[in-house]
Each structure stands twice: as C-alpha cells, then as structure tokens.
Design a protein around this motif. Structure first.
Motif, PDB file in Angstrom:
ATOM      1  N   TYR A 133       0.813  -1.051  -0.002  1.00  0.00           N
ATOM      2  CA  TYR A 133      -0.084  -0.166  -0.090  1.00  0.00           C
ATOM      3  C   TYR A 133       0.897   1.348  -0.137  1.00  0.00           C
ATOM      4  O   TYR A 133       0.117   2.300  -0.232  1.00  0.00           O
ATOM      5  N   VAL A 134       2.299   1.113   0.147  1.00  0.00           N
ATOM      6  CA  VAL A 134       3.047   2.337   0.341  1.00  0.00           C
ATOM      7  C   VAL A 134       3.877   2.504  -0.902  1.00  0.00           C
ATOM      8  O   VAL A 134       4.879   1.535  -0.884  1.00  0.00           O
ATOM      9  N   PRO A 135       3.499   3.423  -1.949  1.00  0.00           N
ATOM     10  CA  PRO A 135       4.302   3.513  -3.190  1.00  0.00           C
ATOM     11  C   PRO A 135       5.874   3.653  -2.971  1.00  0.00           C
ATOM     12  O   PRO A 135       6.515   3.119  -3.746  1.00  0.00           O
ATOM     13  N   ASN A 136       6.352   4.376  -1.885  1.00  0.00           N
ATOM     14  CA  ASN A 136       7.581   4.879  -1.887  1.00  0.00           C
ATOM     15  C   ASN A 136       8.501   3.310  -1.246  1.00  0.00           C
ATOM     16  O   ASN A 136       9.539   3.424  -1.580  1.00  0.00           O
ATOM     17  N   PHE A 137       7.752   2.579  -0.935  1.00  0.00           N
ATOM     18  CA  PHE A 137       8.471   1.195  -0.618  1.00  0.00           C
ATOM     19  C   PHE A 137       9.126   0.524  -1.811  1.00  0.00           C
ATOM     20  O   PHE A 137      10.151   0.214  -1.919  1.00  0.00           O
ATOM     21  N   ALA A 138       8.462   0.576  -2.867  1.00  0.00           N
ATOM     22  CA  ALA A 138       8.802  -0.071  -4.229  1.00  0.00           C
ATOM     23  C   ALA A 138       9.805   0.801  -4.897  1.00  0.00           C
ATOM     24  O   ALA A 138      10.803   0.279  -5.664  1.00  0.00           O
ATOM     25  N   VAL A 139       9.410   2.187  -4.534  1.00  0.00           N
ATOM     26  CA  VAL A 139      10.619   3.250  -5.482  1.00  0.00           C
ATOM     27  C   VAL A 139      11.793   3.218  -4.877  1.00  0.00           C
ATOM     28  O   VAL A 139      12.735   3.341  -5.770  1.00  0.00           O
ATOM     29  N   TYR A 140      12.083   3.191  -3.343  1.00  0.00           N
ATOM     30  CA  TYR A 140      13.187   3.525  -2.942  1.00  0.00           C
ATOM     31  C   TYR A 140      14.080   2.463  -2.208  1.00  0.00           C
ATOM     32  O   TYR A 140      15.183   2.562  -1.979  1.00  0.00           O
ATOM     33  N   LEU A 141      13.322   1.444  -1.838  1.00  0.00           N
ATOM     34  CA  LEU A 141      14.063   0.397  -0.984  1.00  0.00           C
ATOM     35  C   LEU A 141      14.536  -0.833  -1.996  1.00  0.00           C
ATOM     36  O   LEU A 141      13.712  -1.062  -3.046  1.00  0.00           O
ATOM     37  N   ASN A 142      15.468  -1.496  -1.541  1.00  0.00           N
ATOM     38  CA  ASN A 142      16.152  -2.516  -2.273  1.00  0.00           C
ATOM     39  C   ASN A 142      15.509  -3.678  -1.835  1.00  0.00           C
ATOM     40  O   ASN A 142      15.635  -4.121  -0.781  1.00  0.00           O
ATOM     41  N   PRO A 143      14.684  -4.429  -2.707  1.00  0.00           N
ATOM     42  CA  PRO A 143      13.984  -5.524  -2.340  1.00  0.00           C
ATOM     43  C   PRO A 143      14.927  -6.717  -1.627  1.00  0.00           C
ATOM     44  O   PRO A 143      14.423  -7.701  -1.160  1.00  0.00           O
ATOM     45  N   ASP A 144      16.148  -6.714  -2.207  1.00  0.00           N
ATOM     46  CA  ASP A 144      17.216  -7.782  -1.632  1.00  0.00           C
ATOM     47  C   ASP A 144      17.616  -7.309  -0.244  1.00  0.00           C
ATOM     48  O   ASP A 144      18.242  -8.509  -0.029  1.00  0.00           O
ATOM     49  N   ASP A 145      17.404  -6.204   0.035  1.00  0.00           N
ATOM     50  CA  ASP A 145      17.901  -6.095   1.391  1.00  0.00           C
ATOM     51  C   ASP A 145      17.238  -7.034   2.626  1.00  0.00           C
ATOM     52  O   ASP A 145      16.150  -7.202   2.524  1.00  0.00           O
ATOM     53  N   ALA A 146      18.194  -7.744   3.533  1.00  0.00           N
ATOM     54  CA  ALA A 146      17.719  -8.802   4.402  1.00  0.00           C
ATOM     55  C   ALA A 146      16.513  -7.790   5.391  1.00  0.00           C
ATOM     56  O   ALA A 146      15.608  -8.547   5.977  1.00  0.00           O
ATOM     57  N   ASP A 147      16.994  -6.567   5.931  1.00  0.00           N
ATOM     58  CA  ASP A 147      15.950  -6.162   6.650  1.00  0.00           C
ATOM     59  C   ASP A 147      14.502  -5.871   6.052  1.00  0.00           C
ATOM     60  O   ASP A 147      13.793  -5.296   6.795  1.00  0.00           O
ATOM     61  N   LEU A 148      14.368  -6.026   4.969  1.00  0.00           N
ATOM     62  CA  LEU A 148      12.981  -6.021   4.277  1.00  0.00           C
ATOM     63  C   LEU A 148      11.963  -7.294   4.562  1.00  0.00           C
ATOM     64  O   LEU A 148      10.871  -7.266   4.471  1.00  0.00           O
ATOM     65  N   HIS A 149      12.967  -8.226   5.156  1.00  0.00           N
ATOM     66  CA  HIS A 149      12.460  -9.581   5.186  1.00  0.00           C
ATOM     67  C   HIS A 149      12.382 -10.137   6.668  1.00  0.00           C
ATOM     68  O   HIS A 149      11.538 -10.896   6.997  1.00  0.00           O
ATOM     69  N   TYR A 150      13.462  -9.798   7.518  1.00  0.00           N
ATOM     70  CA  TYR A 150      13.518 -10.239   8.556  1.00  0.00           C
ATOM     71  C   TYR A 150      13.863  -9.232   9.691  1.00  0.00           C
ATOM     72  O   TYR A 150      14.623  -8.234   9.123  1.00  0.00           O
ATOM     73  N   ASP A 151      13.225  -9.095  10.928  1.00  0.00           N
ATOM     74  CA  ASP A 151      13.924  -8.420  11.698  1.00  0.00           C
ATOM     75  C   ASP A 151      14.109  -8.889  13.128  1.00  0.00           C
ATOM     76  O   ASP A 151      13.228  -9.656  13.627  1.00  0.00           O
ATOM     77  N   PHE A 152      15.264  -9.009  13.389  1.00  0.00           N
ATOM     78  CA  PHE A 152      15.848  -9.982  14.310  1.00  0.00           C
ATOM     79  C   PHE A 152      15.492 -11.300  14.217  1.00  0.00           C
ATOM     80  O   PHE A 152      14.943 -12.002  15.121  1.00  0.00           O
ATOM     81  N   GLY A 153      15.443 -11.704  12.927  1.00  0.00           N
ATOM     82  CA  GLY A 153      15.124 -13.355  12.705  1.00  0.00           C
ATOM     83  C   GLY A 153      13.857 -13.525  12.489  1.00  0.00           C
ATOM     84  O   GLY A 153      13.330 -14.493  12.094  1.00  0.00           O
ATOM     85  N   THR A 154      12.830 -12.484  12.898  1.00  0.00           N
ATOM     86  CA  THR A 154      11.382 -12.730  12.604  1.00  0.00           C
ATOM     87  C   THR A 154      10.904 -12.452  11.089  1.00  0.00           C
ATOM     88  O   THR A 154      11.240 -10.982  10.753  1.00  0.00           O
ATOM     89  N   PRO A 155      10.103 -13.224  10.478  1.00  0.00           N
ATOM     90  CA  PRO A 155       9.762 -12.976   9.137  1.00  0.00           C
ATOM     91  C   PRO A 155       8.672 -11.831   9.217  1.00  0.00           C
ATOM     92  O   PRO A 155       7.890 -11.656   9.972  1.00  0.00           O
ATOM     93  N   ILE A 156       9.215 -10.816   8.286  1.00  0.00           N
ATOM     94  CA  ILE A 156       8.284  -9.578   8.459  1.00  0.00           C
ATOM     95  C   ILE A 156       6.866  -9.785   7.677  1.00  0.00           C
ATOM     96  O   ILE A 156       5.844  -9.333   8.140  1.00  0.00           O
ATOM     97  N   GLU A 157       7.100 -10.478   6.593  1.00  0.00           N
ATOM     98  CA  GLU A 157       5.805 -10.654   5.673  1.00  0.00           C
ATOM     99  C   GLU A 157       5.045  -9.378   5.442  1.00  0.00           C
ATOM    100  O   GLU A 157       3.808  -9.427   5.511  1.00  0.00           O
ATOM    101  N   GLY A 158       5.508  -8.442   5.061  1.00  0.00           N
ATOM    102  CA  GLY A 158       4.726  -7.039   4.983  1.00  0.00           C
ATOM    103  C   GLY A 158       4.162  -6.323   5.861  1.00  0.00           C
ATOM    104  O   GLY A 158       3.475  -5.430   5.804  1.00  0.00           O
ATOM    105  N   MET A 159       4.426  -6.852   7.472  1.00  0.00           N
ATOM    106  CA  MET A 159       3.700  -6.033   8.544  1.00  0.00           C
ATOM    107  C   MET A 159       4.159  -4.816   8.942  1.00  0.00           C
ATOM    108  O   MET A 159       3.627  -4.448   9.744  1.00  0.00           O
ATOM    109  N   GLN A 160       5.384  -4.576   8.429  1.00  0.00           N
ATOM    110  CA  GLN A 160       6.100  -3.036   8.883  1.00  0.00           C
ATOM    111  C   GLN A 160       6.862  -2.594   7.659  1.00  0.00           C
ATOM    112  O   GLN A 160       7.300  -3.497   6.885  1.00  0.00           O
TER     113      GLN A 160
END
Length: 412
Positions: A133-160
């Motif tokens: 839902y956040v357009p700038n997420f796709a514009v400026y963030l690198n989808p390969d960055d680990a911190d888009l997928h895990y937070d302290f080892g917890t799968p983020i799954e788009g929740m933050q």
C-alpha cells in the motif's frame, strides 16, 4: 407534527455527518481501496494521524514535529500528532484493547522493532500486510535487503515498513589513544594496558546487550548463534567461549567488573568525564551530534571492529485497530520518501541512517544527500554497511542476557 419531523431530520442529518466524519477519520477501512494511493490521500486529507513511539530524544522529536509534521500538512493536509510512549506501554495498551474487543483505538502508527515486533506480530496486534500500500516502498527500497524480510530473525511478511537504520559503534578520543581496537582480542589487550578504564552498560540495557552479542559474534560467530536451537542449555554451550572471554575481560574493567553502568547514558557521562576510554552507541552519527553540541572534543572518533558490528533496522507498523489507516499509510509513505530520509540523516536534525538504496535516488536527490555535512568523527554509510552484521532471533536475546548475568556478572 412538523416540528417533530424537523427534529427527527436534524438528528438523522447530525448522525449522518458524524458517521461521515468517523469514516473519514478511520480511513473508511470498508470503503477505501488502500492499493489506490490517490484514494488513500483523499480519505486522509483533513485528518489527524497519531504516531506513538519512544520520545526520549529531543532531536528525534523535533524532526518529527518540525520537519515531518509540517511537510505532511503542507503537502497532504494531514496533521501529525506525536504521542511519546515507551513500546512496552504501547503493546500493553494494544493487548488490553484487543482483550476488551476495542475495534477502534487511538494509535495509527507505532515505532517498533525486534522483540517487540515479534510479540506484536504473534499476538495479532498489527494490521497488514501493508508494504504494497506504500508506493515509496517499491520506489526507494532495495527488495534484496535482508531487513525488508527479517527483523531480528522474525519474518516481516509485509507487516512493517523500515523507518531508519541503526548500528552499534564504538568511539574513543584520538588525543588519548593512538589507535583503537579492531577486534575483541585487541579490546582485551587495551583493557590490560589501561585497567579500570574500559566498561560497558549492563544488559538488559539495549546498547549493553548489543555490545555483549557483538563480543559473542567475535568469539563464536554469528551463524553459530543464529543456528542454535531454541533451548537455553544448547545456546549456552554454543556461546560459552564468548562468555568465558567476557569473564577474562572482567577484572580489567571499571571497578573490576563488580558493577556496570546501568544504561548507555550513564556510560556516556563516564566517557565525557574521562573515567573511561571508550563509549558505545547504537547511533552511528552520535559523535557528530555530540561534537556539534560541544559535549565532545573534535578529537573523538568513531570506529568498528574489522569483522563487523551489529546493525538493525527500526520500523513503522499500523495497529490492528488503527482509527485512521489512510492517514497512517500516507504518513509512512511520506517518512520513507527520499526527501524525508535525507533530512533525517542530517546530524543536526536526527542523524539516523536512511533506509533507501542510494542507487535508486535521482541525480537531484543524490545531490541533496551529498550536500549533507555531518561534520567529523563519524564513519561513512559505505564503511558502516561494509561492517554491518545482522541480529539473531529476538527470542534468543533475553536468553543471552540471562546467561550473561549467570556466567559473567556473577562469575567469581
């Protein structure tokens, strides 16, 4: 009769207006297509979005109020209401509302990460997924960055959505020390040369806990700890060499390790007073901020270990019962814009590392970034990211802290 009809019509019109206002303030969750950002902005215009999070930094608070808040209103007609509250109190509030069946609460956006995200996600306290839902997420963030997928080892799954980046750094005064330690072993050697002049804040202080984990990484490696089973005894056996190292370091610490500074601010004051040779911070631009304020001399310099220092990302999430979801999405999108992230990087504002991929900036945005003068005493983002280590799973942190108390604090 006519008077009665007029009264009934007046009541109905008032209720309709109130319902319309309620739908507008809540973001009309049942009517808005949140994937249509124009519709989101239209629904959010004229509303107030409530941002809850830690309020202990005057610089951070000023940036939110004066930079984010003013531009959010100028560009979108949305008012920002910053509510300072510690994350434990925020989660307790949300837990209480969930148990009480409160469908519309007070919090629109929450500043969160690590163990608290793990708790909130598992308890169903968050609305989402939201990243699409956040357009700038796709514009400026690198989808390969680990911190888009895990937070302290917890799968983020788009929740933050990432808010900013932090990284553990060390600092010392070049007027006092000719060189700085680049490993745990060199730190031990420094402590032996200057007994009583090195220490760290005691876990569970956030910074002190990270310092301990950084030492464990040095001795046993991140992978060993990350891959350890979810069992305290098993974790102890894996990190035992690292705990033994901290015990070896202990006699050379301030007060021979019998006591430790209670938190990071206490350690910082000891550094300012010249009681210790090193300070530790989770803010990579801390030295620049302290030099700007006149609290550190210009000879203080930031350094990290050759094998790396722990870094993590802090995030924004939307509670399950956020009353203004449209406003929340608009605020999050605004905060991760290149312009807001660049102002956040300025040490005179906050001095927080940006979340964008520099390669995704336009030439004009890159000029704005390069024009930021953060002074002296700090490491460049490139050096920091080259020496950035991930975090272990959130649930392992309190286990490591307990083991530190048992086997280091109470050793001997």
């Amino acid at each position: 009769m006519k008077k009665t009809i007029v009264i009934i019509l007046t009541i109905l019109m008032t209720l309709t207006l109130l319902a319309g206002c309620a739908r507008n303030q809540s973001g009309a969750a049942d009517e808005i297509d949140f994937s249509d950002f124009d519709a989101v902005l239209e629904a959010a215009r004229g509303t107030t979005v409530n941002f809850y999070g830690w309020g202990g930094s005057a610089a951070t608070n000023a940036w939110l109020d004066n930079v984010v808040g003013s531009t959010l209103y100028e560009q979108y007609g949305i008012r920002l209401n910053r509510v300072p509250m510690d994350i434990d109190a925020i989660l307790n509030k949300l837990m209480g509302e969930m148990h009480a069946g409160v469908d519309s609460g007070d919090i629109d956006v929450v500043w969160i990460n690590g163990e608290n995200f793990y708790t909130a996600k598992n308890a169903g306290l968050l609305f989402g997924p939201i990243t699409h839902y956040v357009p700038n997420f796709a514009v400026y963030l690198n989808p390969d960055d680990a911190d888009l997928h895990y937070d302290f080892g917890t799968p983020i799954e788009g929740m933050q959505v990432p808010y900013g980046r932090a990284q553990l750094v060390f600092m010392g005064d070049t007027a006092v020390l000719d060189s700085f330690p680049t490993s745990a072993q060199e730190l031990l050697e420094l402590a032996r040369r200057y007994p009583g002049r090195i220490t760290y804040s005691a876990p569970p202080d956030f910074t002190g806990s990270a310092f301990v984990r950084n030492m464990l990484y040095e001795i046993v490696g991140f992978e060993a700890i990350f891959n350890a089973p979810r069992d305290e005894e098993a974790i102890y056996e894996i990190i035992r060499p690292g705990l033994d190292f901290l015990v070896e370091l202990k006699p050379y610490l301030w007060q021979e390790g019998r006591t430790y500074p209670v938190d990071a601010p206490a350690l910082q004051q000891m550094f300012i007073d010249g009681l210790v040779l090193m300070n530790v911070s989770y803010s990579p631009l801390h030295v620049a901020q302290m030099i700007f304020s006149g609290e550190y001399p210009e000879t203080v310099q930031t350094f990290v270990f050759e094998n790396g220092n722990i870094g993590n990302t802090h995030y924004m999430a939307i509670p399950y019962n956020a009353p203004n979801r449209a406003g929340a999405i608009a605020l999050i999108n605004h905060i991760i814009s290149a312009e807001m992230q660049i102002t956040k990087y300025d040490a005179r504002n906050w001095g927080d590392l940006p979340v964008f991929d520099v390669q995704r900036l336009t030439p004009q945005q890159r000029e704005l970034l390069d024009a930021i003068d953060n002074g002296i005493g700090i490491l460049s983002p490139e050096v920091l990211f080259e020496h950035r280590l991930p975090e272990v799973q959130a649930y392992k942190i309190p286990i490591i802290e307990r083991l530190w108390v048992q086997h280091v604090l109470h050793a001997g």
